[in-house]
Scaffold this motif. Structure first.
Motif, mmCIF file in Angstrom:
data_model
loop_
_atom_site.group_PDB
_atom_site.id
_atom_site.type_symbol
_atom_site.label_atom_id
_atom_site.label_comp_id
_atom_site.label_asym_id
_atom_site.label_seq_id
_atom_site.Cartn_x
_atom_site.Cartn_y
_atom_site.Cartn_z
ATOM 1 N N CYS A 1 94.826 -60.628 -75.089
ATOM 2 C CA CYS A 1 95.030 -61.889 -74.368
ATOM 3 C C CYS A 1 93.338 -61.998 -73.966
ATOM 4 O O CYS A 1 92.968 -60.762 -73.781
ATOM 5 C CB CYS A 1 95.828 -61.773 -73.091
ATOM 6 N N SER A 2 93.032 -63.116 -73.557
ATOM 7 C CA SER A 2 91.699 -63.296 -72.862
ATOM 8 C C SER A 2 91.571 -63.172 -71.550
ATOM 9 O O SER A 2 90.580 -62.983 -70.706
ATOM 10 C CB SER A 2 90.874 -64.453 -73.442
ATOM 11 N N SER A 3 92.700 -63.298 -70.830
ATOM 12 C CA SER A 3 92.834 -63.225 -69.434
ATOM 13 C C SER A 3 94.296 -63.202 -68.961
ATOM 14 O O SER A 3 95.233 -63.165 -69.764
ATOM 15 C CB SER A 3 92.371 -64.648 -68.613
ATOM 16 N N MET A 4 94.521 -62.635 -67.792
ATOM 17 C CA MET A 4 95.807 -62.758 -67.185
ATOM 18 C C MET A 4 95.732 -63.603 -66.058
ATOM 19 O O MET A 4 94.936 -63.815 -65.219
ATOM 20 C CB MET A 4 96.305 -61.107 -66.493
ATOM 21 N N VAL B 1 82.372 -78.321 -72.812
ATOM 22 C CA VAL B 1 81.748 -76.972 -73.027
ATOM 23 C C VAL B 1 81.120 -76.574 -71.710
ATOM 24 O O VAL B 1 81.167 -75.434 -71.310
ATOM 25 C CB VAL B 1 80.786 -76.992 -74.284
ATOM 26 N N ARG B 2 80.355 -77.615 -70.951
ATOM 27 C CA ARG B 2 79.384 -77.198 -69.897
ATOM 28 C C ARG B 2 80.741 -76.927 -68.706
ATOM 29 O O ARG B 2 80.257 -75.853 -67.885
ATOM 30 C CB ARG B 2 78.809 -78.590 -69.701
ATOM 31 N N MET B 3 81.586 -77.583 -68.690
ATOM 32 C CA MET B 3 82.638 -77.308 -67.679
ATOM 33 C C MET B 3 83.086 -75.835 -67.979
ATOM 34 O O MET B 3 83.181 -74.769 -67.004
ATOM 35 C CB MET B 3 83.717 -78.099 -67.746
ATOM 36 N N PHE B 4 83.445 -75.676 -69.117
ATOM 37 C CA PHE B 4 84.181 -74.045 -69.445
ATOM 38 C C PHE B 4 83.123 -72.948 -68.866
ATOM 39 O O PHE B 4 83.566 -72.203 -68.685
ATOM 40 C CB PHE B 4 84.416 -73.906 -70.931
ATOM 41 N N VAL B 5 81.678 -73.278 -69.354
ATOM 42 C CA VAL B 5 80.689 -72.304 -69.183
ATOM 43 C C VAL B 5 80.582 -72.104 -67.592
ATOM 44 O O VAL B 5 80.427 -70.835 -67.177
ATOM 45 C CB VAL B 5 79.069 -72.490 -69.687
ATOM 46 N N GLU B 6 80.490 -73.155 -66.771
ATOM 47 C CA GLU B 6 80.514 -73.251 -65.345
ATOM 48 C C GLU B 6 81.595 -72.362 -64.785
ATOM 49 O O GLU B 6 81.480 -71.746 -63.850
ATOM 50 C CB GLU B 6 80.392 -74.551 -64.833
ATOM 51 N N GLU B 7 82.841 -72.667 -65.606
ATOM 52 C CA GLU B 7 83.926 -72.071 -64.452
ATOM 53 C C GLU B 7 84.210 -70.692 -64.998
ATOM 54 O O GLU B 7 84.876 -70.027 -64.179
ATOM 55 C CB GLU B 7 85.373 -72.916 -64.845
ATOM 56 N N VAL C 1 81.663 -67.772 -69.735
ATOM 57 C CA VAL C 1 81.347 -67.706 -71.405
ATOM 58 C C VAL C 1 81.429 -68.978 -71.996
ATOM 59 O O VAL C 1 81.935 -69.745 -71.777
ATOM 60 C CB VAL C 1 82.835 -67.020 -71.607
ATOM 61 N N ASP C 2 80.549 -68.870 -73.076
ATOM 62 C CA ASP C 2 80.527 -70.144 -73.981
ATOM 63 C C ASP C 2 81.500 -70.238 -74.681
ATOM 64 O O ASP C 2 81.722 -69.211 -75.656
ATOM 65 C CB ASP C 2 79.284 -69.872 -74.500
ATOM 66 N N PRO C 3 82.335 -71.039 -74.753
ATOM 67 C CA PRO C 3 83.928 -71.057 -75.865
ATOM 68 C C PRO C 3 83.474 -71.387 -77.331
ATOM 69 O O PRO C 3 84.158 -71.191 -77.965
ATOM 70 C CB PRO C 3 84.285 -72.391 -75.023
ATOM 71 N N CYS C 4 82.012 -71.691 -77.452
ATOM 72 C CA CYS C 4 81.521 -71.788 -78.997
ATOM 73 C C CYS C 4 81.225 -70.508 -79.435
ATOM 74 O O CYS C 4 80.820 -70.483 -80.895
ATOM 75 C CB CYS C 4 80.470 -72.868 -78.829
ATOM 76 N N LEU C 5 81.069 -69.345 -78.801
ATOM 77 C CA LEU C 5 80.633 -68.266 -79.408
ATOM 78 C C LEU C 5 81.959 -67.589 -80.177
ATOM 79 O O LEU C 5 83.250 -68.015 -80.161
ATOM 80 C CB LEU C 5 80.719 -67.013 -78.194
ATOM 81 N N GLY C 6 81.533 -66.689 -81.179
ATOM 82 C CA GLY C 6 82.342 -66.142 -82.116
ATOM 83 C C GLY C 6 82.865 -67.067 -83.264
ATOM 84 O O GLY C 6 82.237 -66.637 -84.430
ATOM 85 N N ASP C 7 83.588 -68.303 -83.245
ATOM 86 C CA ASP C 7 83.794 -68.982 -84.162
ATOM 87 C C ASP C 7 82.938 -70.301 -84.423
ATOM 88 O O ASP C 7 83.174 -71.203 -85.168
ATOM 89 C CB ASP C 7 85.146 -69.270 -84.368
ATOM 90 N N GLY C 8 81.849 -70.308 -83.747
ATOM 91 C CA GLY C 8 81.103 -71.645 -83.721
ATOM 92 C C GLY C 8 81.452 -72.662 -82.928
ATOM 93 O O GLY C 8 81.103 -73.599 -83.027
ATOM 94 N N GLY C 9 82.673 -72.374 -82.018
ATOM 95 C CA GLY C 9 83.205 -73.471 -81.357
ATOM 96 C C GLY C 9 84.308 -74.366 -82.044
ATOM 97 O O GLY C 9 84.814 -75.423 -81.566
ATOM 98 N N THR C 10 84.827 -73.771 -83.423
ATOM 99 C CA THR C 10 85.688 -74.450 -83.923
ATOM 100 C C THR C 10 87.348 -74.411 -83.303
ATOM 101 O O THR C 10 87.674 -75.311 -83.278
ATOM 102 C CB THR C 10 86.123 -73.784 -85.247
ATOM 103 N N GLY C 11 87.535 -73.492 -82.548
ATOM 104 C CA GLY C 11 88.670 -73.240 -81.986
ATOM 105 C C GLY C 11 88.839 -74.061 -80.774
ATOM 106 O O GLY C 11 89.926 -74.622 -80.665
ATOM 107 N N TYR C 12 87.651 -73.965 -80.135
ATOM 108 C CA TYR C 12 87.595 -74.683 -78.869
ATOM 109 C C TYR C 12 87.774 -76.249 -79.380
ATOM 110 O O TYR C 12 88.192 -76.969 -78.546
ATOM 111 C CB TYR C 12 86.587 -74.364 -78.009
ATOM 112 N N ARG C 13 86.931 -76.713 -80.127
ATOM 113 C CA ARG C 13 86.841 -77.961 -80.611
ATOM 114 C C ARG C 13 88.218 -78.488 -80.844
ATOM 115 O O ARG C 13 88.802 -79.557 -80.555
ATOM 116 C CB ARG C 13 85.989 -78.366 -81.651
ATOM 117 N N LEU D 1 89.778 -61.738 -65.713
ATOM 118 C CA LEU D 1 89.175 -62.517 -66.975
ATOM 119 C C LEU D 1 88.618 -61.130 -67.670
ATOM 120 O O LEU D 1 87.967 -60.399 -67.179
ATOM 121 C CB LEU D 1 88.001 -63.440 -66.579
ATOM 122 N N PHE D 2 88.627 -61.270 -68.930
ATOM 123 C CA PHE D 2 88.291 -60.230 -69.990
ATOM 124 C C PHE D 2 87.095 -60.675 -70.637
ATOM 125 O O PHE D 2 86.838 -61.870 -70.933
ATOM 126 C CB PHE D 2 89.423 -59.624 -70.682
#
Length: 287
Positions: A100-103, A164-170, A173-185, A286-287
């Motif tokens: 998991c990425s969080s609890m 993406v900007r909301m996710f980084v602020e909240e 972490v940049d949700p586009c890291l790792g897979d280039g944002g494919t999963g978040y998109r 958050l992990f």
């Protein structure tokens, strides 16, 4: 004599008992209920597992009720259970590497489970122990913004940068890291396709956005509330959120809910003005 059995994987034979737990607190359990109502308890379809602890007598017979419940998937969500149950859930979680990425969930259970897991899973990137869980079941007290509407699928590329900007602020972490944002998109596109992403556009740019992240038969949980930095302080957060509340309450017949960081006084003031009241306490690790 009764005793609490260890954590076990639940399946459709436990469906009635699971749904009884989810129904008992529909606002707190919305994230899990939305999944279970849609696909049942099969782990492959659910994208995770539902664990339970139940009372059994000394002969090992099931007592007919679940005293503790936890969803283990992209997020670890303990919904019910005392200290002994959190210890049992921790024992099961530690049998495999952390997935998991969080609890997240009710504060008592999340913080209790984290106390059992911290030595092996820690340190956490952040522990948010004070997150009021809020709900509104009636028309918002703030006039909804008439320009806030569901985002169309062809607007994904205009909406995504704001998400993406909301996710980084909240989350930090940049949700586009790792897979280039494919999963978040893909996740954002899924919400848009389901009619659960809302925005106000001005000149092709997102001024306000929010999503219904989880939708059960009784509750819709609002997430990702964001106002463009250049337009903050002009009331867009209140009127925009009120528009999403109106859609949930009047359009979908659901209770609208959300949870907010306790230290975010401006956001809490906005939600108070809309008519939200606190109905519980959440926490997030958050992990």
């Amino acid at each position: 004599m009764l005793r609490l059995a260890g954590a076990r994987l639940l399946d459709e034979r436990d469906g009635q008992a699971v749904r009884a737990v989810l129904t008992a607190d529909p606002v707190a359990s919305c994230m899990v209920a939305s999944r279970v109502e849609s696909v049942g308890l099969d782990p492959w379809r659910l994208g995770g597992e539902v664990w339970g602890c139940d009372v059994r007598d000394l002969r090992g017979l099931r007592g007919g009720r679940l005293d503790a419940l936890c969803f283990a998937g992209p997020n670890l969500i303990p919904l019910r259970g005392k200290r002994s149950a959190m210890r049992a859930f921790a024992d099961r979680a530690l049998r495999r590497r952390r997935m998991c990425s969080s609890m997240v969930g009710p504060a008592e259970q999340v913080l209790g489970l984290w106390a059992e897991l911290a030595a092996d899973w820690g340190p956490a990137r952040e522990v948010r122990a004070d997150q009021p869980l809020m709900a509104i079941r009636s028309t918002p007290l703030v006039t909804p913004d008439p320009l806030v509407r569901p985002v169309r699928p062809d607007e994904l590329d205009r909406y995504l940068p704001a998400a993406v900007r909301m996710f980084v602020e909240e989350v930090g972490v940049d949700p586009c890291l790792g897979d280039g944002g494919t999963g978040y998109r893909a996740r954002v596109a899924e919400l848009i396709a389901a009619g659960r992403a809302f925005a106000r556009f001005e000149g092709g740019e997102v001024v306000f956005k929010a999503e219904i992240g989880a939708l059960s038969s009784a509750v819709g949980q609002i997430q990702g509330v964001w106002v463009h930095p250049d337009r903050r302080g002009h009331g867009f957060g209140g009127t925009g959120t009120a528009a999403v509340v109106q859609r949930l309450v009047s359009g979908m017949g659901r209770t609208a809910s959300l949870y907010v960081n306790g230290y975010n006084a401006p956001a809490r003031a906005v939600y108070d003005r809309i008519g939200f009241t606190q109905v519980g306490q959440y926490a997030t690790v958050l992990f």
